[in-house]
Scaffold this motif. Structure first.
Motif, PDB file in Angstrom:
ATOM      1  N   PHE A   1       0.911  -1.297  -0.003  1.00 22.39           N
ATOM      2  CA  PHE A   1       0.004  -0.206   0.023  1.00 22.39           C
ATOM      3  C   PHE A   1       0.768   1.128   0.011  1.00 22.39           C
ATOM      4  CE2 PHE A   1      -3.026   2.981   1.990  1.00 22.39           C
ATOM      5  CZ  PHE A   1      -4.025   2.959   1.004  1.00 22.39           C
ATOM      6  N   GLN A   2       0.452   2.458  -0.803  1.00 24.49           N
ATOM      7  CA  GLN A   2       1.359   3.613  -1.049  1.00 24.49           C
ATOM      8  C   GLN A   2       0.613   4.714  -0.325  1.00 24.49           C
ATOM      9  OE1 GLN A   2       4.420   3.197  -2.891  1.00 24.49           O
ATOM     10  NE2 GLN A   2       3.696   1.239  -2.481  1.00 24.49           N
ATOM     11  N   ARG A   3      -0.867   4.873  -0.670  1.00 26.76           N
ATOM     12  CA  ARG A   3      -1.420   6.181  -0.048  1.00 26.76           C
ATOM     13  C   ARG A   3      -2.818   6.139  -0.262  1.00 26.76           C
ATOM     14  NH1 ARG A   3       0.961  12.098  -0.991  1.00 26.76           N
ATOM     15  NH2 ARG A   3       2.227  11.456   0.382  1.00 26.76           N
ATOM     16  N   ALA A   4      -3.357   6.624   0.696  1.00 22.80           N
ATOM     17  CA  ALA A   4      -5.258   6.751   0.705  1.00 22.80           C
ATOM     18  C   ALA A   4      -5.446   8.219   0.565  1.00 22.80           C
ATOM     19  CB  ALA A   4      -5.625   6.244   1.943  1.00 22.80           C
ATOM     20  N   PHE A   5      -5.942   8.556  -0.793  1.00 20.57           N
ATOM     21  CA  PHE A   5      -6.375  10.141  -0.866  1.00 20.57           C
ATOM     22  C   PHE A   5      -7.917  10.296  -0.580  1.00 20.57           C
ATOM     23  CE2 PHE A   5      -2.830   8.878  -3.603  1.00 20.57           C
ATOM     24  CZ  PHE A   5      -2.128  10.412  -3.760  1.00 20.57           C
ATOM     25  N   TYR A   6      -8.264  10.998  -0.033  1.00 21.46           N
ATOM     26  CA  TYR A   6      -9.522  11.606   0.391  1.00 21.46           C
ATOM     27  C   TYR A   6      -9.999  12.882  -0.108  1.00 21.46           C
ATOM     28  CZ  TYR A   6     -14.099  11.948   3.268  1.00 21.46           C
ATOM     29  OH  TYR A   6     -15.119  11.913   3.403  1.00 21.46           O
ATOM     30  N   TYR A   7     -11.241  12.965  -0.848  1.00 23.06           N
ATOM     31  CA  TYR A   7     -11.208  14.466  -1.400  1.00 23.06           C
ATOM     32  C   TYR A   7     -12.625  14.740  -0.972  1.00 23.06           C
ATOM     33  CZ  TYR A   7      -8.005  12.538  -4.877  1.00 23.06           C
ATOM     34  OH  TYR A   7      -7.005  12.177  -5.530  1.00 23.06           O
ATOM     35  N   ALA A   8     -12.594  16.072  -0.802  1.00 26.41           N
ATOM     36  CA  ALA A   8     -13.882  16.645   0.138  1.00 26.41           C
ATOM     37  C   ALA A   8     -13.870  18.032  -0.284  1.00 26.41           C
ATOM     38  CB  ALA A   8     -13.643  16.408   1.558  1.00 26.41           C
ATOM     39  N   ALA A   9     -14.991  18.504  -0.497  1.00 20.39           N
ATOM     40  CA  ALA A   9     -15.549  19.949  -0.857  1.00 20.39           C
ATOM     41  C   ALA A   9     -15.957  20.602   0.261  1.00 20.39           C
ATOM     42  CB  ALA A   9     -16.469  19.977  -1.763  1.00 20.39           C
ATOM     43  N   MET A  10     -15.465  21.501   0.908  1.00 20.24           N
ATOM     44  CA  MET A  10     -15.666  22.368   2.247  1.00 20.24           C
ATOM     45  C   MET A  10     -16.473  23.466   2.127  1.00 20.24           C
ATOM     46  SD  MET A  10     -13.863  20.035   4.164  1.00 20.24           S
ATOM     47  CE  MET A  10     -13.641  20.859   5.614  1.00 20.24           C
ATOM     48  N   PRO A  11     -17.694  23.421   2.833  1.00 15.70           N
ATOM     49  CA  PRO A  11     -18.541  24.620   2.653  1.00 15.70           C
ATOM     50  C   PRO A  11     -18.018  26.004   3.084  1.00 15.70           C
ATOM     51  CG  PRO A  11     -19.767  22.983   3.748  1.00 15.70           C
ATOM     52  CD  PRO A  11     -18.101  22.379   3.493  1.00 15.70           C
ATOM     53  N   GLU A  12     -18.375  26.825   2.121  1.00 13.67           N
ATOM     54  CA  GLU A  12     -17.916  28.180   2.445  1.00 13.67           C
ATOM     55  C   GLU A  12     -18.532  28.679   3.463  1.00 13.67           C
ATOM     56  OE1 GLU A  12     -16.141  31.950   0.075  1.00 13.67           O
ATOM     57  OE2 GLU A  12     -17.646  30.590  -0.911  1.00 13.67           O
ATOM     58  N   THR A  13     -18.144  29.032   4.736  1.00 16.88           N
ATOM     59  CA  THR A  13     -18.994  29.429   5.633  1.00 16.88           C
ATOM     60  C   THR A  13     -18.085  29.828   6.867  1.00 16.88           C
ATOM     61  OG1 THR A  13     -20.504  28.975   7.697  1.00 16.88           O
ATOM     62  CG2 THR A  13     -19.413  27.189   6.843  1.00 16.88           C
ATOM     63  N   GLU A  14     -18.619  31.021   7.313  1.00 11.85           N
ATOM     64  CA  GLU A  14     -17.751  31.624   8.500  1.00 11.85           C
ATOM     65  C   GLU A  14     -18.046  30.760   9.865  1.00 11.85           C
ATOM     66  OE1 GLU A  14     -18.967  35.457   9.365  1.00 11.85           O
ATOM     67  OE2 GLU A  14     -18.283  36.242   7.285  1.00 11.85           O
ATOM     68  N   ASP A  15     -18.906  30.069  10.099  1.00 10.17           N
ATOM     69  CA  ASP A  15     -19.249  28.954  10.868  1.00 10.17           C
ATOM     70  C   ASP A  15     -18.559  27.467  11.039  1.00 10.17           C
ATOM     71  OD1 ASP A  15     -21.248  30.656  12.063  1.00 10.17           O
ATOM     72  OD2 ASP A  15     -22.748  29.573  10.644  1.00 10.17           O
TER      73      ASP A  15
END
Length: 202
Positions: free
Chosen positions: A47-61
């Motif tokens: 095993f080399q690497r695990a990539f995780y892709y996530a779009a983060m909501p644009e919020t001040e909270d």
């Protein structure tokens, strides 16, 4: 033993579309133990690497995804994130657009020369051409998604292109989160759980 067709000497990396995995797991009725998921690959491949892709909501909270992404970063996952775009559709519903296919496709092509086996957790047919490109480099490609969800999570074009399709429901028992398991990530809420609607582009 899983049916992932992992080989001990194959240089293998895992590419996870976070929103796709979340929606499929929620539809199938389980939560992911991300340590167990990574361990499955480490035990059965080079095993080399695990990539995780996530779009983060644009919020001040405080983002509901932050506990998960922070935990993953400290536990052996390589995070790829960008800011999700929030808009209101013609019906007045608030939606979040967070398509990570470009980022995932670029990493597939960049990593291919260093790998023997690529495993993708996503069902988006937009990835078909990137899969074809890495296969042309001699890399074997497995796609994990589900046809048991409603609607099915994987597109026909991607399923036909991949070397091996694995039904998520058939392997979930290898990495299902148990309440008594202290190794598991803390409970988190996903944008799909807190917003009126969420579109990951699939």
């Amino acid at each position: 033993m899983s049916n992932l067709l992992l080989r001990k000497n194959d240089r293998t990396s895992l590419f996870i579309n976070g929103a796709s995995l979340h929606h499929a797991a929620r539809n199938l009725g389980f939560e992911v133990d991300f340590l167990a998921l990574r361990d499955l690959f480490e035990q059965q491949s080079a095993f080399q690497r695990a990539f995780y892709y996530a779009a983060m909501p644009e919020t001040e909270d405080y983002s509901p995804l932050r506990p998960l992404t922070d935990w993953l970063a400290y536990n052996g996952y390589h995070l790829v994130t960008k800011t999700a775009r929030e808009f209101t559709n013609q019906s007045g519903q608030r939606r979040i657009k967070g398509n990570m296919n470009v980022e995932l496709a670029v990493d597939l092509i960049e990593q291919a020369p260093r790998l023997d086996h690529i495993v993708i957790i996503s069902g988006d047919s937009d990835l078909r051409r990137a899969v074809e490109a890495v296969q042309a480099c001699g890399v074997r490609v497995t796609v994990i998604s589900s046809v048991k969800t409603t609607p099915p999570m994987i597109g026909d074009d991607l399923r036909r292109q991949t070397d091996h399709f694995v039904e998520l429901a058939d392997i979930a028992h290898h990495f299902t989160r148990r309440n008594a398991d202290n190794r598991s990530r803390p409970p988190i809420r996903h944008p799909a759980d807190v917003d009126d609607d969420y579109d990951d582009g699939e």
